[in-house]
Design an enzyme around this catalytic site. Structure first.
Site, PDB file in Angstrom:
ATOM      1  N   PRO A  24      51.041  16.389  91.202  1.00 59.69           N
ATOM      2  CA  PRO A  24      49.742  15.722  91.198  1.00 59.69           C
ATOM      3  C   PRO A  24      48.662  16.639  91.747  1.00 59.69           C
ATOM      4  CG  PRO A  24      51.126  14.884  92.973  1.00 59.69           C
ATOM      5  CD  PRO A  24      51.992  15.757  92.133  1.00 59.69           C
ATOM      6  N   THR A  26      44.360  16.721  92.401  1.00 60.33           N
ATOM      7  CA  THR A  26      43.056  16.075  92.369  1.00 60.33           C
ATOM      8  C   THR A  26      42.097  16.928  91.547  1.00 60.33           C
ATOM      9  OG1 THR A  26      43.436  15.118  94.547  1.00 60.33           O
ATOM     10  CG2 THR A  26      41.158  15.218  93.770  1.00 60.33           C
ATOM     11  N   GLN A  99      50.660   8.483  89.873  1.00 57.49           N
ATOM     12  CA  GLN A  99      50.811   8.491  91.330  1.00 57.49           C
ATOM     13  C   GLN A  99      49.880   7.442  91.931  1.00 57.49           C
ATOM     14  OE1 GLN A  99      49.111  11.132  94.356  1.00 57.49           O
ATOM     15  NE2 GLN A  99      51.170  11.984  94.578  1.00 57.49           N
ATOM     16  N   TYR A 180      47.265  10.223 103.392  1.00 58.90           N
ATOM     17  CA  TYR A 180      46.706   8.982 102.887  1.00 58.90           C
ATOM     18  C   TYR A 180      47.354   7.785 103.584  1.00 58.90           C
ATOM     19  CZ  TYR A 180      44.764  12.235  99.514  1.00 58.90           C
ATOM     20  OH  TYR A 180      44.101  13.291  98.939  1.00 58.90           O
ATOM     21  N   ARG A 227      56.607  10.197  97.094  1.00 60.73           N
ATOM     22  CA  ARG A 227      56.195  11.523  97.548  1.00 60.73           C
ATOM     23  C   ARG A 227      55.916  11.467  99.046  1.00 60.73           C
ATOM     24  NH1 ARG A 227      53.464  16.351  95.218  1.00 60.73           N
ATOM     25  NH2 ARG A 227      51.698  17.025  96.499  1.00 60.73           N
TER      26      ARG A 227
END
Length: 360
Positions: A24, A26, A99, A180, A227
């Site tokens: 993944p 961004t 994700q 996060y 993850r």
């Protein structure tokens, strides 16, 4: 005989033709309303030869929204946009999972609905920045989540997982790392709670376990990955003693028979061995390489030694849409352009050439 990067791999319900996974990343190319457009469809379809594509973080709710340009999976328009992406990837022969992400205290009021504060395990400001339409701004003090916030957020994860299936994804990856929301519950400095969601290892792991189980109930364990990024310190998420915490998490979630565990390594590479010991399923490694992109030789060595079942590549996949074929042939790799990683248009996103072997 040891496995290679080009040995097929069964990861739950996911059948990977190779073990070169697109990590993944961004990229901030969605519309202002979080809807993927034609450019994103092209970008992901170009990389369909990956054993598995893991999308950039996809917001599970407006409350957990990330930076400007992040896509979501909580409106009908977003689902429709993602359907075009998954159709393009499948038409190109690929496999793609979404994700699912909630930014928690890394969100910013400028990115959220009017009057909404960022949520977090505790009201502790992150030493981090948020990317807004007006540039990087310092994180603000979040609101500590109460029982209703926790229950609603777990529903957001399961609802987004169902939306991913409606959009044609092959599965989902729960974002439990990179500082996060789920990682904030796991960390010592962001989670100062004195209830059952904090205090000790089982308490700090509880929200992660409940989020994964909520998603499993929604779409089935064989289509769910997790993850984690133990000991990395991303976005100011700090764990004082990550080995017992992540060993516990791997033991608990190992019984769920998830498709895979995706591990982002930090400087302490011994943590990969801890997770390898405790995790009884497929393990995807994102190796620690400092400032350099993941080296194909390192990836090959991890798989051949049995230290990982597959390896994820980020920056090399950003610049090489045909990365598996380049690795297989030993062909030169395009260099990524950091100036185009975030925001922008086609430049540095969909304009990289594929390798053309020389005629004999």
């Amino acid at each position: 005989m040891p496995s290679s990067l080009f040995t097929p791999l069964a990861a739950g319900a996911l059948k990977l033709p190779n073990r070169v996974v697109m990590a993944p990343m961004t990229r901030n190319r969605a519309g202002a309303d979080g809807v993927p457009g034609a450019l994103m469809s092209q970008y992901y379809a170009q990389r369909a030869t990956a054993g598995l594509i893991v999308t950039e973080g996809v917001g599970v709710s407006a409350v957990g929204a990330g930076p400007t340009g992040q896509p979501g999976l909580h409106t009908l328009e977003q689902v429709a946009g993602w359907t075009k992406v998954t159709d393009a990837v499948h038409e190109a022969g690929g496999r793609i999972v979404a994700q699912l992400s909630h930014h928690g205290r890394i969100a910013h009021p400028a990115l959220l609905p009017d009057g909404v504060e960022p949520l977090a395990p505790s009201a502790v400001t992150a030493l981090s920045d948020a990317r807004t339409a007006h540039g990087l701004v310092a994180a603000v003090r979040p609101r500590a989540m109460g029982p209703e916030d926790i229950a609603r957020t777990l529903d957001d994860f399961s609802d987004a997982a169902r939306a991913a299936m409606d959009a044609g994804f092959d599965g989902v990856e729960v974002q439990g790392g990179n500082g996060y929301l789920i990682h904030q519950f796991l960390s010592d400095n962001a989670n100062l709670r004195e209830d059952g969601y904090g205090q000790d290892v089982p308490g700090r792991a509880r929200f992660a376990v409940e989020a994964v189980r909520a998603v499993v109930r929604a779409v089935g364990a064989g289509r769910v990955g997790l993850r984690v990024s133990p000991g990395t310190g991303y976005n100011d998420a700090v764990e004082k003693d990550p080995a017992p915490l992540y060993g516990f998490l791997a033991d608990i979630l190992g019984s769920e028979e998830l498709a895979y565990l995706h591990v982002v390594e930090g400087p302490d590479r011994a943590l990969r061995a801890v997770l390898r010991e405790h995790w009884n399923g497929v393990l995807i490694s994102s190796p620690f390489t400092g400032e350099a992109p993941t080296d194909p030789g390192t990836a090959r060595g991890l798989v051949e030694a049995g230290d990982a079942d597959a390896v994820s590549f980020a920056r090399h996949f950003a610049a090489n849409p045909d990365l598996p074929e380049r690795i297989r042939l030993g062909a030169p790799l395009n260099e990524p352009d950091p100036d185009t990683f975030h925001d922008g248009g086609a430049a540095g996103y969909t304009d990289f050439a594929v390798h053309r072997p020389s005629a004999v």
